[in-house]
Design a protein around this motif. Structure first.
Motif, mmCIF file in Angstrom:
data_model
loop_
_atom_site.group_PDB
_atom_site.id
_atom_site.type_symbol
_atom_site.label_atom_id
_atom_site.label_comp_id
_atom_site.label_asym_id
_atom_site.label_seq_id
_atom_site.Cartn_x
_atom_site.Cartn_y
_atom_site.Cartn_z
ATOM 1 N N PRO A 243 0.798 -1.235 0.000
ATOM 2 C CA PRO A 243 0.000 0.000 0.000
ATOM 3 C C PRO A 243 0.827 1.279 0.000
ATOM 4 O O PRO A 243 0.562 2.200 -0.782
ATOM 5 N N ASP A 244 1.852 1.355 0.849
ATOM 6 C CA ASP A 244 2.656 2.577 0.924
ATOM 7 C C ASP A 244 3.364 2.855 -0.397
ATOM 8 O O ASP A 244 3.480 4.011 -0.823
ATOM 9 N N LYS A 245 3.862 1.805 -1.028
ATOM 10 C CA LYS A 245 4.522 1.969 -2.322
ATOM 11 C C LYS A 245 3.522 2.398 -3.380
ATOM 12 O O LYS A 245 3.824 3.242 -4.246
ATOM 13 N N LEU A 246 2.314 1.846 -3.337
ATOM 14 C CA LEU A 246 1.255 2.232 -4.265
ATOM 15 C C LEU A 246 0.891 3.703 -4.090
ATOM 16 O O LEU A 246 0.810 4.452 -5.069
ATOM 17 N N TYR A 247 0.679 4.121 -2.835
ATOM 18 C CA TYR A 247 0.340 5.514 -2.567
ATOM 19 C C TYR A 247 1.424 6.462 -3.081
ATOM 20 O O TYR A 247 1.139 7.467 -3.737
ATOM 21 N N GLN A 248 2.677 6.142 -2.762
ATOM 22 C CA GLN A 248 3.788 7.002 -3.167
ATOM 23 C C GLN A 248 3.861 7.132 -4.688
ATOM 24 O O GLN A 248 4.018 8.230 -5.225
ATOM 25 N N THR A 249 3.735 6.001 -5.382
ATOM 26 C CA THR A 249 3.834 6.001 -6.840
ATOM 27 C C THR A 249 2.713 6.822 -7.462
ATOM 28 O O THR A 249 2.952 7.666 -8.341
ATOM 29 N N LEU A 250 1.484 6.608 -7.009
ATOM 30 C CA LEU A 250 0.348 7.356 -7.538
ATOM 31 C C LEU A 250 0.473 8.847 -7.233
ATOM 32 O O LEU A 250 0.268 9.697 -8.117
ATOM 33 N N GLU A 251 0.818 9.176 -6.003
ATOM 34 C CA GLU A 251 0.898 10.579 -5.602
ATOM 35 C C GLU A 251 1.947 11.339 -6.399
ATOM 36 O O GLU A 251 1.720 12.469 -6.836
ATOM 37 N N GLU A 252 3.113 10.717 -6.598
ATOM 38 C CA GLU A 252 4.182 11.392 -7.339
ATOM 39 C C GLU A 252 3.833 11.542 -8.813
ATOM 40 O O GLU A 252 4.051 12.611 -9.407
#
Length: 261
Positions: A243-252
């Protein structure tokens, strides 16, 4: 050079030969680059096009004397591209010309020292996912349900597509800039994620070129990442997705897209 040489060789004056180079995707330390070589030359009949990469293949053997062709140039180019884990495709019309497209993934040059590069990565801006619309292409329903729950924690809205073809249809029929990002499973029936991404990128609308498309796959080998990039994807997440990696990738990626558009 082989493809350009052929384009010049088979194009009579006052014809045109054009080379364009475009960076279509950047992910971590790699970039996918697309080379398009087009000409207004003699072209090829459609039945011959699948044979153009065969060794010693010539549509008309009489051309050997006129053009000095051996039928090896395209075979050599194809072998080099295969070794580099790239792709090559061709479109042609008899008497109208030919267009070759080559996509290869390269390692990025190191412009900064390690300390500066690390600082730059840490300082990347991020968008707020609350209210963002995400198109999710995933053929396993339970996986889609899990992804929907993960994204809903951040307030993102998910639009579900069970195949690549369904994702393509949803995107192409949506209003401009309706979707903020696409999460694309690579292995799906009917139309896989790579083909669906290529077709979305080819749509004649500005958001099709700009929308972040993120690959999701159980395959994390380097060649799989390269294929994702060459299809036009912006990032590659391995399943099970963190989840954290998904959030970071989408947000950036969403922040970067909003800034540039």
């Amino acid at each position: 050079m082989n493809i350009l040489s052929n384009a010049i060789k088979f194009t009579n004056a006052p014809g045109k030969v054009r080379l364009t180079v475009e960076c279509i995707s950047v992910y971590r330390e790699k970039s996918a680059v697309k080379f398009v070589i087009s000409d207004t030359g003699i072209g090829m009949d459609e039945p011959f096009i699948p044979k153009v990469f065969d060794t010693f293949s010539q549509e008309d053997s009489n051309r050997n004397n006129k053009f000095g062709s051996t039928g090896l140039g395209m075979a050599i180019a194809k072998n080099i591209i295969d070794v580099m884990n790239g792709t090559i495709s061709v479109k042609s019309r008899k008497g109208k010309g030919t267009e070759f497209s080559v996509v290869i993934t390269f390692n990025n040059c190191q412009y900064h020292n390690g300390e500066e590069a690390e600082h730059e990565t840490d300082c990347r801006q991020r968008a707020d996912l609350n209210g963002c619309r995400i198109l999710l292409a995933e053929d396993v329903f339970i996986n889609a349900e899990i992804m929907n729950e993960i994204l809903s924690v951040k307030g993102a809205e998910t639009d579900y597509a069970e195949t690549g073809a369904a994702a393509l249809k949803k995107f192409s029929s949506s209003e401009l800039w309706h979707y903020d990002a696409v999460l694309m499973d690579v292995r799906m029936p009917e139309m896989d994620g790579l083909e669906a991404t290529s077709r979305i990128r080819a749509l004649d609308r500005p958001d099709a070129r700009a929308v972040p498309i993120i690959a999701m796959t159980a395959n994390a080998f380097d060649e799989d990442v390269q294929r994702s990039m060459q299809a036009g994807m912006n990032a590659h997440l391995s399943k099970p997705v963190e989840p954290d990696k998904l959030y970071q990738t989408l947000e950036e990626l969403i922040w970067e897209t909003d800034k540039n558009n």
